[in-house]
Design a protein around this motif. Structure first.
Motif, mmCIF file in Angstrom:
data_model
loop_
_atom_site.group_PDB
_atom_site.id
_atom_site.type_symbol
_atom_site.label_atom_id
_atom_site.label_comp_id
_atom_site.label_asym_id
_atom_site.label_seq_id
_atom_site.Cartn_x
_atom_site.Cartn_y
_atom_site.Cartn_z
ATOM 1 N N THR A 1 78.786 49.898 60.602
ATOM 2 C CA THR A 1 78.692 48.972 59.473
ATOM 3 C C THR A 1 77.259 48.574 59.123
ATOM 4 O O THR A 1 77.050 47.772 58.205
ATOM 5 N N GLY A 2 76.261 49.121 59.815
ATOM 6 C CA GLY A 2 74.867 48.904 59.423
ATOM 7 C C GLY A 2 74.404 47.470 59.562
ATOM 8 O O GLY A 2 74.998 46.663 60.279
ATOM 9 N N TRP B 1 69.411 43.989 55.499
ATOM 10 C CA TRP B 1 67.970 43.761 55.639
ATOM 11 C C TRP B 1 67.529 42.638 54.722
ATOM 12 O O TRP B 1 67.994 42.543 53.586
ATOM 13 N N GLN C 1 58.209 51.338 47.620
ATOM 14 C CA GLN C 1 59.082 51.546 48.781
ATOM 15 C C GLN C 1 59.321 53.039 48.982
ATOM 16 O O GLN C 1 59.655 53.756 48.038
ATOM 17 N N ASP D 1 72.642 51.569 62.653
ATOM 18 C CA ASP D 1 71.856 50.336 62.698
ATOM 19 C C ASP D 1 72.557 49.184 63.411
ATOM 20 O O ASP D 1 71.897 48.294 63.950
ATOM 21 N N LYS E 1 67.164 52.669 63.609
ATOM 22 C CA LYS E 1 67.209 52.227 62.212
ATOM 23 C C LYS E 1 66.558 53.239 61.273
ATOM 24 O O LYS E 1 65.643 52.939 60.507
ATOM 25 N N ARG E 2 67.074 54.421 61.358
ATOM 26 C CA ARG E 2 66.662 55.507 60.480
ATOM 27 C C ARG E 2 67.898 56.323 60.127
ATOM 28 O O ARG E 2 68.832 56.431 60.936
ATOM 29 N N VAL E 3 67.892 56.922 58.932
ATOM 30 C CA VAL E 3 69.051 57.695 58.481
ATOM 31 C C VAL E 3 69.381 58.800 59.480
ATOM 32 O O VAL E 3 70.536 58.955 59.913
#
Ligand code: FAD
Length: 221
Positions: free
Chosen positions: A4-5, A8, A20, A191, A198-200
């Motif tokens: 569920t991430g 941020w 970004q 995440d 915390k990277r794809v």
């Protein structure tokens, strides 16, 4: 599988959204550190995640500035990390500092830093800026069923073993699998997981690894 991430917190300053992914990043790990060799980089935030990132980046970058809004790191960062940072000659803590604006045509080139003690804005060159101002896992719905750390990130695998003991209520005759929670057969990836990168790519990788463990789990049920 829980994936569920996190939610941020976004940095609201002119230029941040536009740049970004082009010098301005949320979070940042070992891979990004390698690509910052010999560069001047800025880390925004004063908590442990910012400190750990600064230590990581300082191995490669020429200079690392940590921008902190308060007067010190003491209230927001663990002392052991502060001690490590103080030992690194290429890390500089910039207190009373916040990002006023970021500049650059197609990539970050400069950061305008608002110094709240002098009320002046300093415009400084920067190759990259990494933002660590908070990520909330929003796992309250798990209540006390799934074990989480003090910030709500889900504990998995070796993180559940304390003093050599398996988690409370654990029944299988094995330790929890690498990405398994304290409830057998429930996995957490990406995440939302305690200690995640915390990277794809890491989230995707963990997902595919967890599928293998799920097959193993199902084959023994
Ligand atoms: C602004 C920004 C820029 C980034 N840039 C990069 C980058 O350049 N490179 C990089 O590698 N990484 C980057 N990241 C990090 C990357 O986005 C994450 O590491 C990655 O998306 C994590 O994947 P995940 O599957 O764990 O979570 P997420 O991608 O966050 O997916 C979680 C999903 O679960 C859903 N969800 C949440 N709660 C529930 C619920 N209770 N029930 C059902 N669904 C739910 C959410 O709506 C969401 O769709 C960036 C992150 C941010 C915020």
């Amino acid at each position: 599988m829980i994936a569920t991430g996190v939610q941020w917190k976004r940095l609201k300053a002119p230029g941040v959204d536009r740049l970004q992914g082009a010098g301005v990043y949320y979070g940042g790990g070992a891979t990004e550190a390698l690509s910052c060799k010999g560069e001047v980089i800025y880390i925004v935030g004063g908590a442990n995640s910012a400190g750990q990132a600064a230590m990581n980046f300082a191995k490669y970058a020429e200079r690392v500035f940590i921008l902190v809004r308060g007067s010190s790191l003491a209230s927001s960062m663990s002392q052991y990390l502060i001690d490590q940072i103080e030992q690194m000659p290429n890390i500089q803590i910039w207190t009373h500092a916040s990002v006023a604006e970021v500049h650059g045509e197609s990539h970050l080139e400069e950061v305008s830093v608002l110094c709240s003690d002098t009320n002046k804005v300093e415009r400084v060159p920067a190759s990259a800026m990494f933002i660590f101002i908070g990520a909330l896992p929003r796992t309250d719905w798990l209540n006390d069923v799934i074990e989480r750390d003090e910030r709500g990130f889900i504990l998995t695998g070796p993180d559940l073993i304390r003093d050599g003991k398996r988690p409370k209520g654990w029944t299988p005759n094995r330790d929890p699998f690498l990405l398994e929670t304290n409830i057998p057969g429930i996995f957490a990836v990406g995440d939302v997981r305690h200690g995640s990168v915390k990277r794809v790519a890491s989230g995707v990788g963990e997902g595919s690894v967890a599928v293998q463990f799920i097959h193993q789990y199902l084959s023994k049920v």
